[in-house]
Design a protein around this motif. Structure first.
Motif, PDB file in Angstrom:
ATOM      1  N   TRP A   1       0.612  -1.331   0.041  1.00  0.00           N
ATOM      2  CA  TRP A   1      -0.132   0.029  -0.062  1.00  0.00           C
ATOM      3  C   TRP A   1       1.011   1.246   0.228  1.00  0.00           C
ATOM      4  O   TRP A   1       1.939   1.490   0.549  1.00  0.00           O
ATOM      5  CB  TRP A   1      -0.890   0.003   1.123  1.00  0.00           C
ATOM      6  CG  TRP A   1      -2.012  -1.113   1.167  1.00  0.00           C
ATOM      7  CD1 TRP A   1      -1.730  -2.331   1.883  1.00  0.00           C
ATOM      8  CD2 TRP A   1      -3.155  -1.054   0.426  1.00  0.00           C
ATOM      9  NE1 TRP A   1      -2.796  -3.134   1.703  1.00  0.00           N
ATOM     10  CE2 TRP A   1      -3.825  -2.387   0.698  1.00  0.00           C
ATOM     11  CE3 TRP A   1      -3.769  -0.104  -0.254  1.00  0.00           C
ATOM     12  CZ2 TRP A   1      -4.870  -2.799   0.248  1.00  0.00           C
ATOM     13  CZ3 TRP A   1      -4.956  -0.689  -0.783  1.00  0.00           C
ATOM     14  CH2 TRP A   1      -5.605  -2.094  -0.652  1.00  0.00           C
ATOM     15  N   HIS A   2       0.333   2.220  -0.803  1.00  0.00           N
ATOM     16  CA  HIS A   2       1.281   3.578  -1.059  1.00  0.00           C
ATOM     17  C   HIS A   2       0.422   4.515  -1.262  1.00  0.00           C
ATOM     18  O   HIS A   2      -0.903   4.424  -1.848  1.00  0.00           O
ATOM     19  CB  HIS A   2       2.509   3.260  -1.804  1.00  0.00           C
ATOM     20  CG  HIS A   2       2.043   2.937  -3.118  1.00  0.00           C
ATOM     21  ND1 HIS A   2       1.835   1.763  -3.676  1.00  0.00           N
ATOM     22  CD2 HIS A   2       2.103   3.668  -4.339  1.00  0.00           C
ATOM     23  CE1 HIS A   2       1.628   1.541  -4.785  1.00  0.00           C
ATOM     24  NE2 HIS A   2       1.807   2.949  -5.243  1.00  0.00           N
ATOM     25  N   HIS A  43      -3.333   2.819  -2.023  1.00  0.00           N
ATOM     26  CA  HIS A  43      -3.678   1.892  -3.158  1.00  0.00           C
ATOM     27  C   HIS A  43      -2.564   1.006  -3.560  1.00  0.00           C
ATOM     28  O   HIS A  43      -1.286   1.162  -2.669  1.00  0.00           O
ATOM     29  CB  HIS A  43      -3.853   2.572  -4.563  1.00  0.00           C
ATOM     30  CG  HIS A  43      -2.728   3.192  -5.002  1.00  0.00           C
ATOM     31  ND1 HIS A  43      -2.357   4.404  -4.664  1.00  0.00           N
ATOM     32  CD2 HIS A  43      -1.762   2.946  -6.196  1.00  0.00           C
ATOM     33  CE1 HIS A  43      -1.278   5.008  -5.441  1.00  0.00           C
ATOM     34  NE2 HIS A  43      -1.072   3.990  -6.134  1.00  0.00           N
ATOM     35  N   TRP A  44      -2.683   0.074  -4.086  1.00  0.00           N
ATOM     36  CA  TRP A  44      -1.439  -0.863  -4.586  1.00  0.00           C
ATOM     37  C   TRP A  44      -1.916  -1.435  -5.817  1.00  0.00           C
ATOM     38  O   TRP A  44      -2.980  -1.122  -6.376  1.00  0.00           O
ATOM     39  CB  TRP A  44      -1.480  -2.213  -3.529  1.00  0.00           C
ATOM     40  CG  TRP A  44      -2.364  -3.086  -3.626  1.00  0.00           C
ATOM     41  CD1 TRP A  44      -3.423  -3.075  -2.794  1.00  0.00           C
ATOM     42  CD2 TRP A  44      -2.544  -4.375  -4.664  1.00  0.00           C
ATOM     43  NE1 TRP A  44      -4.360  -4.347  -3.009  1.00  0.00           N
ATOM     44  CE2 TRP A  44      -3.798  -5.005  -4.208  1.00  0.00           C
ATOM     45  CE3 TRP A  44      -1.666  -4.914  -5.346  1.00  0.00           C
ATOM     46  CZ2 TRP A  44      -4.200  -6.155  -4.621  1.00  0.00           C
ATOM     47  CZ3 TRP A  44      -2.088  -6.008  -6.031  1.00  0.00           C
ATOM     48  CH2 TRP A  44      -3.298  -6.772  -5.745  1.00  0.00           C
ATOM     49  N   HIS A  45      -0.864  -1.866  -6.390  1.00  0.00           N
ATOM     50  CA  HIS A  45      -1.015  -2.448  -7.969  1.00  0.00           C
ATOM     51  C   HIS A  45       0.100  -3.448  -8.059  1.00  0.00           C
ATOM     52  O   HIS A  45       1.232  -3.265  -7.807  1.00  0.00           O
ATOM     53  CB  HIS A  45      -0.793  -1.354  -9.070  1.00  0.00           C
ATOM     54  CG  HIS A  45       0.049  -0.251  -8.996  1.00  0.00           C
ATOM     55  ND1 HIS A  45       1.406  -0.199  -9.551  1.00  0.00           N
ATOM     56  CD2 HIS A  45      -0.055   0.858  -8.124  1.00  0.00           C
ATOM     57  CE1 HIS A  45       1.949   0.758  -9.130  1.00  0.00           C
ATOM     58  NE2 HIS A  45       1.110   1.548  -8.315  1.00  0.00           N
ATOM     59  N   VAL A  67       6.501   9.124  -3.567  1.00  0.00           N
ATOM     60  CA  VAL A  67       5.810   8.061  -2.820  1.00  0.00           C
ATOM     61  C   VAL A  67       5.930   7.910  -1.511  1.00  0.00           C
ATOM     62  O   VAL A  67       6.900   8.288  -0.904  1.00  0.00           O
ATOM     63  CB  VAL A  67       6.094   6.450  -3.483  1.00  0.00           C
ATOM     64  CG1 VAL A  67       7.506   6.208  -3.182  1.00  0.00           C
ATOM     65  CG2 VAL A  67       5.203   5.655  -3.128  1.00  0.00           C
ATOM     66  N   THR A  68       4.719   7.575  -0.736  1.00  0.00           N
ATOM     67  CA  THR A  68       4.892   7.385   0.793  1.00  0.00           C
ATOM     68  C   THR A  68       4.562   5.816   0.725  1.00  0.00           C
ATOM     69  O   THR A  68       3.281   5.578   0.510  1.00  0.00           O
ATOM     70  CB  THR A  68       3.770   8.329   1.525  1.00  0.00           C
ATOM     71  OG1 THR A  68       4.252   9.560   1.249  1.00  0.00           O
ATOM     72  CG2 THR A  68       3.890   7.948   2.899  1.00  0.00           C
ATOM     73  N   TRP A  69       5.439   5.098   1.187  1.00  0.00           N
ATOM     74  CA  TRP A  69       5.138   3.523   1.306  1.00  0.00           C
ATOM     75  C   TRP A  69       4.312   3.338   2.745  1.00  0.00           C
ATOM     76  O   TRP A  69       4.788   4.017   3.824  1.00  0.00           O
ATOM     77  CB  TRP A  69       6.271   2.701   1.213  1.00  0.00           C
ATOM     78  CG  TRP A  69       7.093   2.889   0.007  1.00  0.00           C
ATOM     79  CD1 TRP A  69       8.215   3.644  -0.232  1.00  0.00           C
ATOM     80  CD2 TRP A  69       6.520   2.169  -1.183  1.00  0.00           C
ATOM     81  NE1 TRP A  69       8.568   3.464  -1.808  1.00  0.00           N
ATOM     82  CE2 TRP A  69       7.513   2.674  -2.153  1.00  0.00           C
ATOM     83  CE3 TRP A  69       5.452   1.367  -1.379  1.00  0.00           C
ATOM     84  CZ2 TRP A  69       7.351   2.103  -3.571  1.00  0.00           C
ATOM     85  CZ3 TRP A  69       5.503   1.035  -2.830  1.00  0.00           C
ATOM     86  CH2 TRP A  69       6.270   1.318  -3.815  1.00  0.00           C
ATOM     87  N   MET A  70       3.150   2.527   2.828  1.00  0.00           N
ATOM     88  CA  MET A  70       2.418   2.195   3.672  1.00  0.00           C
ATOM     89  C   MET A  70       2.756   0.815   4.144  1.00  0.00           C
ATOM     90  O   MET A  70       3.937   0.497   4.219  1.00  0.00           O
ATOM     91  CB  MET A  70       1.043   2.352   3.505  1.00  0.00           C
ATOM     92  CG  MET A  70       0.812   3.681   2.842  1.00  0.00           C
ATOM     93  SD  MET A  70       1.210   5.294   3.694  1.00  0.00           S
ATOM     94  CE  MET A  70      -0.626   5.817   4.276  1.00  0.00           C
ATOM     95  N   THR A  71       1.880   0.098   4.640  1.00  0.00           N
ATOM     96  CA  THR A  71       2.107  -1.309   4.931  1.00  0.00           C
ATOM     97  C   THR A  71       2.104  -2.296   3.753  1.00  0.00           C
ATOM     98  O   THR A  71       1.356  -1.987   2.604  1.00  0.00           O
ATOM     99  CB  THR A  71       1.027  -1.919   5.730  1.00  0.00           C
ATOM    100  OG1 THR A  71      -0.282  -1.655   5.154  1.00  0.00           O
ATOM    101  CG2 THR A  71       0.913  -0.966   7.040  1.00  0.00           C
ATOM    102  N   PRO A  72       2.664  -3.318   3.813  1.00  0.00           N
ATOM    103  CA  PRO A  72       2.852  -4.523   2.711  1.00  0.00           C
ATOM    104  C   PRO A  72       1.502  -5.022   2.453  1.00  0.00           C
ATOM    105  O   PRO A  72       0.535  -4.986   3.358  1.00  0.00           O
ATOM    106  CB  PRO A  72       3.756  -5.373   2.959  1.00  0.00           C
ATOM    107  CG  PRO A  72       4.685  -4.741   4.201  1.00  0.00           C
ATOM    108  CD  PRO A  72       3.795  -3.882   4.790  1.00  0.00           C
ATOM    109  N   TYR A  78      -4.226  -9.953  -1.178  1.00  0.00           N
ATOM    110  CA  TYR A  78      -3.699 -10.288  -2.684  1.00  0.00           C
ATOM    111  C   TYR A  78      -4.797 -11.522  -2.962  1.00  0.00           C
ATOM    112  O   TYR A  78      -5.160 -11.492  -4.055  1.00  0.00           O
ATOM    113  CB  TYR A  78      -2.169 -10.506  -2.393  1.00  0.00           C
ATOM    114  CG  TYR A  78      -1.905 -10.923  -4.286  1.00  0.00           C
ATOM    115  CD1 TYR A  78      -1.664 -10.018  -4.779  1.00  0.00           C
ATOM    116  CD2 TYR A  78      -1.720 -12.367  -4.452  1.00  0.00           C
ATOM    117  CE1 TYR A  78      -1.305 -10.450  -6.343  1.00  0.00           C
ATOM    118  CE2 TYR A  78      -1.485 -12.642  -5.562  1.00  0.00           C
ATOM    119  CZ  TYR A  78      -1.080 -11.602  -6.586  1.00  0.00           C
ATOM    120  OH  TYR A  78      -0.632 -11.815  -8.067  1.00  0.00           O
ATOM    121  N   SER A  79      -4.936 -12.403  -2.234  1.00  0.00           N
ATOM    122  CA  SER A  79      -5.649 -13.665  -2.783  1.00  0.00           C
ATOM    123  C   SER A  79      -7.040 -13.233  -2.780  1.00  0.00           C
ATOM    124  O   SER A  79      -7.926 -13.920  -3.491  1.00  0.00           O
ATOM    125  CB  SER A  79      -5.588 -14.662  -1.654  1.00  0.00           C
ATOM    126  OG  SER A  79      -4.161 -15.181  -1.674  1.00  0.00           O
TER     127      SER A  79
END
Length: 82
Positions: A1-2, A43-45, A67-72, A78-79
């Protein structure tokens, strides 16, 4: 997430994958997809589990940051998009 401090645009050039904003359903990405991402939206992609994802990410810097990185993204998150 970022997040990004400026608008980001994703242009998918090959493969398949996913784009998801926090709290919303994931959107399937495929060759030709264009995703405008608003400022500050978490968001994530990434690629789908059975395909690579090649994309161009157009992102502007603001205050020396792009970018600001958040949690993985978790395995469960993902699943859940498949």
């Amino acid at each position: 997430w970022h997040t990004h401090p400026s608008v980001q645009t994703l242009i998918v050039t090959e493969g398949e994958g996913w784009y998801q904003e926090r709290g919303k359903e994931a959107v399937k990405l495929q060759t030709g997809s264009v995703i405008p991402i608003p400022v500050g939206v978490e968001h994530w992609h990434g690629a789908s589990k059975d395909s690579k994802l090649v994309h161009i990410a157009i992102t502007n810097f603001k205050d020396n940051s792009a970018v600001t990185w958040m949690t993985p993204v978790t395995d469960q998150e993902y699943s859940s998009v498949h």
